[in-house]
Design a protein around this motif. Structure first.
Motif, PDB file in Angstrom:
ATOM      1  N   GLY A  85      31.265 -22.957  58.509  1.00  8.30           N
ATOM      2  CA  GLY A  85      30.864 -22.563  57.426  1.00  8.30           C
ATOM      3  C   GLY A  85      29.961 -21.482  58.165  1.00  8.30           C
ATOM      4  N   VAL A  86      30.655 -20.755  56.673  1.00  9.62           N
ATOM      5  CA  VAL A  86      29.461 -19.311  56.565  1.00  9.62           C
ATOM      6  C   VAL A  86      29.845 -19.196  55.187  1.00  9.62           C
ATOM      7  CG1 VAL A  86      28.729 -17.156  56.862  1.00  9.62           C
ATOM      8  CG2 VAL A  86      30.018 -18.227  58.570  1.00  9.62           C
ATOM      9  N   ASP A  87      27.968 -19.266  54.804  1.00 12.35           N
ATOM     10  CA  ASP A  87      28.115 -18.645  53.224  1.00 12.35           C
ATOM     11  C   ASP A  87      27.572 -17.637  53.234  1.00 12.35           C
ATOM     12  OD1 ASP A  87      28.459 -18.813  50.565  1.00 12.35           O
ATOM     13  OD2 ASP A  87      27.294 -20.300  50.281  1.00 12.35           O
ATOM     14  N   ILE A  88      27.383 -15.909  53.027  1.00 12.42           N
ATOM     15  CA  ILE A  88      27.030 -14.779  52.150  1.00 12.42           C
ATOM     16  C   ILE A  88      27.082 -14.608  51.093  1.00 12.42           C
ATOM     17  CG2 ILE A  88      26.169 -13.054  53.647  1.00 12.42           C
ATOM     18  CD1 ILE A  88      27.763 -13.449  55.638  1.00 12.42           C
ATOM     19  N   ASP A  89      25.449 -14.835  50.215  1.00 22.35           N
ATOM     20  CA  ASP A  89      24.784 -14.376  49.072  1.00 22.35           C
ATOM     21  C   ASP A  89      24.755 -13.341  48.972  1.00 22.35           C
ATOM     22  OD1 ASP A  89      25.388 -15.228  46.513  1.00 22.35           O
ATOM     23  OD2 ASP A  89      23.805 -15.208  45.965  1.00 22.35           O
ATOM     24  N   ILE A  90      24.630 -12.268  48.300  1.00 23.17           N
ATOM     25  CA  ILE A  90      24.145 -10.922  48.397  1.00 23.17           C
ATOM     26  C   ILE A  90      24.044 -10.672  46.189  1.00 23.17           C
ATOM     27  CG2 ILE A  90      24.500  -8.402  48.274  1.00 23.17           C
ATOM     28  CD1 ILE A  90      26.869  -8.789  50.791  1.00 23.17           C
ATOM     29  N   ASP A  91      22.269 -10.624  46.447  1.00 18.63           N
ATOM     30  CA  ASP A  91      21.875 -10.046  45.108  1.00 18.63           C
ATOM     31  C   ASP A  91      20.354  -9.324  44.841  1.00 18.63           C
ATOM     32  OD1 ASP A  91      22.920 -12.673  43.483  1.00 18.63           O
ATOM     33  OD2 ASP A  91      21.733 -14.073  45.018  1.00 18.63           O
ATOM     34  N   VAL A  92      21.142  -7.882  44.095  1.00 22.25           N
ATOM     35  CA  VAL A  92      20.717  -6.662  43.475  1.00 22.25           C
ATOM     36  C   VAL A  92      19.021  -7.585  42.963  1.00 22.25           C
ATOM     37  CG1 VAL A  92      20.378  -4.832  42.786  1.00 22.25           C
ATOM     38  CG2 VAL A  92      22.439  -5.329  43.291  1.00 22.25           C
ATOM     39  N   ILE A  93      17.662  -7.299  43.550  1.00 16.23           N
ATOM     40  CA  ILE A  93      16.688  -8.248  42.476  1.00 16.23           C
ATOM     41  C   ILE A  93      15.933  -7.715  41.766  1.00 16.23           C
ATOM     42  CG2 ILE A  93      16.954  -9.971  44.716  1.00 16.23           C
ATOM     43  CD1 ILE A  93      14.828  -8.717  46.343  1.00 16.23           C
ATOM     44  N   ASP A  94      16.441  -6.254  41.780  1.00 20.27           N
ATOM     45  CA  ASP A  94      15.720  -5.486  40.969  1.00 20.27           C
ATOM     46  C   ASP A  94      16.171  -3.977  41.283  1.00 20.27           C
ATOM     47  OD1 ASP A  94      14.449  -4.395  42.943  1.00 20.27           O
ATOM     48  OD2 ASP A  94      12.796  -4.835  43.758  1.00 20.27           O
ATOM     49  N   ASP A  95      15.531  -2.884  40.484  1.00 16.42           N
ATOM     50  CA  ASP A  95      16.436  -1.978  40.462  1.00 16.42           C
ATOM     51  C   ASP A  95      16.464  -0.827  42.255  1.00 16.42           C
ATOM     52  OD1 ASP A  95      13.622  -1.070  40.767  1.00 16.42           O
ATOM     53  OD2 ASP A  95      13.665   0.294  38.520  1.00 16.42           O
ATOM     54  N   GLU A  96      15.676  -1.331  42.731  1.00 16.25           N
ATOM     55  CA  GLU A  96      15.229  -0.441  43.917  1.00 16.25           C
ATOM     56  C   GLU A  96      16.010  -1.635  45.357  1.00 16.25           C
ATOM     57  OE1 GLU A  96      13.281   3.121  43.586  1.00 16.25           O
ATOM     58  OE2 GLU A  96      11.368   0.728  44.099  1.00 16.25           O
ATOM     59  N   HIS A  97      16.401  -3.097  45.064  1.00 12.77           N
ATOM     60  CA  HIS A  97      16.229  -3.923  45.769  1.00 12.77           C
ATOM     61  C   HIS A  97      17.753  -4.986  46.059  1.00 12.77           C
ATOM     62  CE1 HIS A  97      11.920  -2.804  46.663  1.00 12.77           C
ATOM     63  NE2 HIS A  97      12.461  -3.094  48.016  1.00 12.77           N
ATOM     64  N   ALA A  98      17.832  -5.133  47.109  1.00 17.95           N
ATOM     65  CA  ALA A  98      18.833  -6.271  47.314  1.00 17.95           C
ATOM     66  C   ALA A  98      18.944  -7.439  48.630  1.00 17.95           C
ATOM     67  CB  ALA A  98      20.459  -5.461  47.648  1.00 17.95           C
ATOM     68  N   GLU A  99      18.797  -8.709  48.415  1.00 21.29           N
ATOM     69  CA  GLU A  99      18.640  -9.743  49.332  1.00 21.29           C
ATOM     70  C   GLU A  99      19.792 -10.965  49.747  1.00 21.29           C
ATOM     71  OE1 GLU A  99      14.092 -11.959  48.125  1.00 21.29           O
ATOM     72  OE2 GLU A  99      15.886 -12.995  47.494  1.00 21.29           O
ATOM     73  N   ILE A 100      20.279 -10.543  50.985  1.00 19.00           N
ATOM     74  CA  ILE A 100      21.053 -10.998  51.879  1.00 19.00           C
ATOM     75  C   ILE A 100      20.722 -12.644  51.847  1.00 19.00           C
ATOM     76  CG2 ILE A 100      23.232 -10.788  53.218  1.00 19.00           C
ATOM     77  CD1 ILE A 100      21.534  -7.830  52.674  1.00 19.00           C
ATOM     78  N   LEU A 101      21.776 -13.397  51.805  1.00 17.66           N
ATOM     79  CA  LEU A 101      21.167 -15.503  52.095  1.00 17.66           C
ATOM     80  C   LEU A 101      22.710 -15.636  53.326  1.00 17.66           C
ATOM     81  CD1 LEU A 101      20.132 -17.384  48.967  1.00 17.66           C
ATOM     82  CD2 LEU A 101      18.764 -16.143  51.634  1.00 17.66           C
ATOM     83  N   CYS A 102      22.321 -15.609  54.288  1.00 14.55           N
ATOM     84  CA  CYS A 102      23.602 -16.334  55.290  1.00 14.55           C
ATOM     85  C   CYS A 102      23.477 -17.757  55.698  1.00 14.55           C
ATOM     86  CB  CYS A 102      23.337 -15.278  56.264  1.00 14.55           C
ATOM     87  SG  CYS A 102      24.844 -15.003  57.386  1.00 14.55           S
ATOM     88  N   THR A 103      24.042 -18.658  55.594  1.00 14.49           N
ATOM     89  CA  THR A 103      24.093 -19.603  55.695  1.00 14.49           C
ATOM     90  C   THR A 103      24.776 -19.978  56.465  1.00 14.49           C
ATOM     91  OG1 THR A 103      22.836 -20.267  53.819  1.00 14.49           O
ATOM     92  CG2 THR A 103      23.936 -22.264  55.165  1.00 14.49           C
ATOM     93  N   VAL A 104      24.745 -21.073  57.903  1.00 13.34           N
ATOM     94  CA  VAL A 104      25.602 -20.972  58.666  1.00 13.34           C
ATOM     95  C   VAL A 104      25.877 -22.834  59.478  1.00 13.34           C
ATOM     96  CG1 VAL A 104      26.594 -20.107  61.019  1.00 13.34           C
ATOM     97  CG2 VAL A 104      25.563 -18.585  59.577  1.00 13.34           C
ATOM     98  N   GLU A 105      26.996 -23.541  59.278  1.00 14.79           N
ATOM     99  CA  GLU A 105      26.587 -24.883  59.341  1.00 14.79           C
ATOM    100  C   GLU A 105      27.739 -25.121  60.491  1.00 14.79           C
ATOM    101  OE1 GLU A 105      26.814 -27.678  56.258  1.00 14.79           O
ATOM    102  OE2 GLU A 105      27.097 -25.895  54.887  1.00 14.79           O
ATOM    103  N   ILE A 106      27.456 -26.239  60.979  1.00 14.85           N
ATOM    104  CA  ILE A 106      28.164 -26.443  61.970  1.00 14.85           C
ATOM    105  C   ILE A 106      27.577 -27.818  62.865  1.00 14.85           C
ATOM    106  CG2 ILE A 106      28.643 -24.012  63.892  1.00 14.85           C
ATOM    107  CD1 ILE A 106      26.880 -25.503  65.896  1.00 14.85           C
TER     108      ILE A 106
END
Length: 157
Positions: A85-106
């Motif tokens: 499985g792969v879960d990718i989450d994108i969040d705009v964290i303020d008025d200029e930045h985004a964070e991307i979290l990528c979690t991979v499972e095997i």
């Protein structure tokens, strides 16, 4: 002095033999921080931007998942893995930045750190590609491993 596992006794590159390792549940999470700038962020509506190329975050998530599955094609010493499985989450964290979290499972004999890092990076690069018509001042600021579990040594950074 630590010996690199990808170097043989003749000082040549090799792929590590994981044949004798136990199959365990393994998980890794990586984060990418992307400076988008106010001009790009101001275009967000309902947690996404739609450009002429399509919905940015949805497209970037699909690209990140594809990248996870192709990591062994990109990084020579990575083993091809059957990804659970792969879960990718994108969040705009303020008025200029985004964070991307990528979690991979095997369930496998080797970890998925490189897959998580690759997924987070390609997701960020896809956002850049899809938003460069709005601004070319975006910056991929940082990509790092946050956590890995299930191998010889767990890590939490």
């Amino acid at each position: 002095m630590n010996k690199f596992s990808h170097i043989n006794n003749k000082n040549q590159p090799k792929m590590v033999n994981v044949g004798d390792k136990a199959i365990t549940k393994r998980k890794a999470t990586a984060i990418a921080t992307l400076f988008l700038g106010k001009k790009v962020v101001s275009n967000f509506k309902d947690n996404d931007i739609t450009t002429k190329k399509g919905p940015v975050f949805q497209t970037a998530i699909v690209a990140g998942i594809q990248a996870v599955k192709k990591t062994s094609d990109l990084i020579p010493m990575c083993h091809p893995l059957a990804i659970n499985g792969v879960d990718i989450d994108i969040d705009v964290i303020d008025d200029e930045h985004a964070e991307i979290l990528c979690t991979v499972e095997i369930e496998g004999k080797t970890g998925v750190e490189m897959e998580a890092l690759t997924g987070a990076t390609v997701t960020a690069l896809t956002i850049y590609d899809m938003c460069k018509s709005i601004s070319q001042h975006m910056i991929l600021k940082e990509v790092k491993l946050l956590e890995k579990t299930g191998g010889k040594s767990d890590f939490k950074g």
